[in-house]
Design an enzyme around this catalytic site. Structure first.
Site, PDB file in Angstrom:
ATOM      1  CD  GLN A  40      -2.582  -1.193   2.546  1.00 32.86           C
ATOM      2  OE1 GLN A  40      -2.078  -1.833   3.834  1.00 32.86           O
ATOM      3  NE2 GLN A  40      -3.864  -0.701   2.644  1.00 32.86           N
ATOM      4  CG  ASP A  57       8.091   3.815   0.523  1.00 33.70           C
ATOM      5  OD1 ASP A  57       8.496   2.564   0.179  1.00 33.70           O
ATOM      6  OD2 ASP A  57       7.370   3.789   1.412  1.00 33.70           O
ATOM      7  CG  HIS A  72      -3.094   2.381  -2.218  1.00 33.07           C
ATOM      8  ND1 HIS A  72      -2.973   2.151  -0.641  1.00 33.07           N
ATOM      9  CD2 HIS A  72      -4.117   1.837  -2.579  1.00 33.07           C
ATOM     10  CE1 HIS A  72      -4.077   1.710  -0.282  1.00 33.07           C
ATOM     11  NE2 HIS A  72      -4.683   1.119  -1.408  1.00 33.07           N
ATOM     12  CB  CYS A 120       2.826  13.850 -21.031  1.00 33.97           C
ATOM     13  SG  CYS A 120       2.835  12.256 -21.451  1.00 33.97           S
ATOM     14  N   GLY A 144       2.324  -4.306   9.067  1.00 25.39           N
ATOM     15  CA  GLY A 144       2.370  -2.869   9.317  1.00 25.39           C
ATOM     16  C   GLY A 144       1.188  -2.235   8.916  1.00 25.39           C
ATOM     17  CB  SER A 193      -4.459   0.835   9.972  1.00 28.84           C
ATOM     18  OG  SER A 193      -5.280   0.828   8.784  1.00 28.84           O
ATOM     19  CG  LEU A 205       4.114  -0.458  16.815  1.00 25.04           C
ATOM     20  CD1 LEU A 205       5.683  -1.123  16.878  1.00 25.04           C
ATOM     21  CD2 LEU A 205       4.185   0.813  16.416  1.00 25.04           C
ATOM     22  CD  GLU A 206      -0.559   0.662  18.135  1.00 23.33           C
ATOM     23  OE1 GLU A 206      -1.546   1.245  17.768  1.00 23.33           O
ATOM     24  OE2 GLU A 206       0.040   0.934  19.368  1.00 23.33           O
ATOM     25  CB  ALA A 232       8.172  -3.796  10.626  1.00 20.22           C
TER      26      ALA A 232
HETATM   27 ZN   LIG Z   1       0.783  12.045 -22.100  1.00 12.54          ZN
END
Ligand SMILES: [Zn+2]
Length: 238
Positions: free
Chosen positions: A95, A98, A113, A140, A179, A181, A206-207, A223
């Site tokens: 999810q 990064d 995502h 673009c 990790g 929710s 974590l919890e 983690a």
């Molecule tokens: Zn384009």
């Protein structure tokens, strides 16, 4: 763990948190959900983008710049080690937007995502690698239209590659959630689907989460500690 062959791993904010990456906080008691002091309605919805594109572009420009200064942590490293060594099917459904799984060396990663380091052209639908700013409406690379937006799935938009995710869940005999929710659908529903399809389900968090009771097994802790020890265990039994 020797009985498992096909693994689906869902990762969320808790995996990147120890690399210093903040994600949004769900609101409670009528308070808005916040992401870096911004109301998520303003920066993470198509309506917010339509209302104030410049604010949204600047917000993602900052996030895009910030993640490039962060480093993978032992949880990312351990999952990359598992990916490299595992002979069966394996899919890391993240999810997170990064690129820390990839920078740690993981290959079998699906970004449900989207990704901070890509720009999506709403004119030609091409997604291009992107590291700089989008706030000044650059053209673009594919069609030259100035219609690029962050390639991040906002609230109210459909996550990516759901068919591929469900196909992997159908084959999985082990589903591991790390990790997360357990509050954001459709990802929060994967554990039920995996269980119904016969997989063993494990949560590393974590919890205890909202969805903890849905898992066969929960292991609590950061983690960076729970993931490497679980990976060692899986590889020792393989
Ligand atoms: Zn384009």
């Amino acid at each position: 763990m020797g009985q498992y062959r096909n693994i689906v791993i869902l990762t969320g904010a808790g995996v990147s948190a120890e690399s210093g990456i903040d994600t949004f906080r769900a609101g409670t008691d009528g308070q808005p959900s916040l992401w870096e002091q911004h109301d998520v309605e303003d920066v993470a919805t198509p309506e917010g983008f339509a209302r104030d594109p410049e604010l949204v572009q600047r917000f993602y420009d900052m996030r895009r710049a910030a993640i490039q200064t962060k480093l993978p942590n032992p949880a990312h490293d351990a999952l990359a080690r598992l990916d490299a060594a595992w002979g069966g099917d394996l899919l890391i459904v993240t999810q997170n937007v990064d690129d820390l799984h990839e920078r740690a060396g993981a290959r079998r990663v699906l970004h449900m995502h989207g990704e901070h380091l890509k720009a999506w052209c709403t004119a030609c639908d091409v997604r291009s690698p992107w590291r700089g700013s989008l706030a000044d409406y650059p053209p673009c690379p594919a069609c030259q239209a100035r219609s690029l937006r962050p390639d991040v799935v906002w609230f109210g938009e459909m996550p990516y590659e759901m068919n591929r995710i469900y196909a992997a869940l159908r084959r999985a005999d082990l589903f591991v959630s790390i990790g997360t929710s357990g509050a954001v659908y459709p990802a929060a529903g994967f554990v039920r689907d995996a269980r119904e399809l016969g997989a063993h389900t494990l949560e590393l968090n974590l919890e205890r989460s909202q969805g903890s009771h849905l898992f066969h097994e929960s292991r609590l802790g950061p983690a960076s500690q729970t993931v490497p020890s679980w990976v060692d265990e899986v590889l020792a039994g393989a």
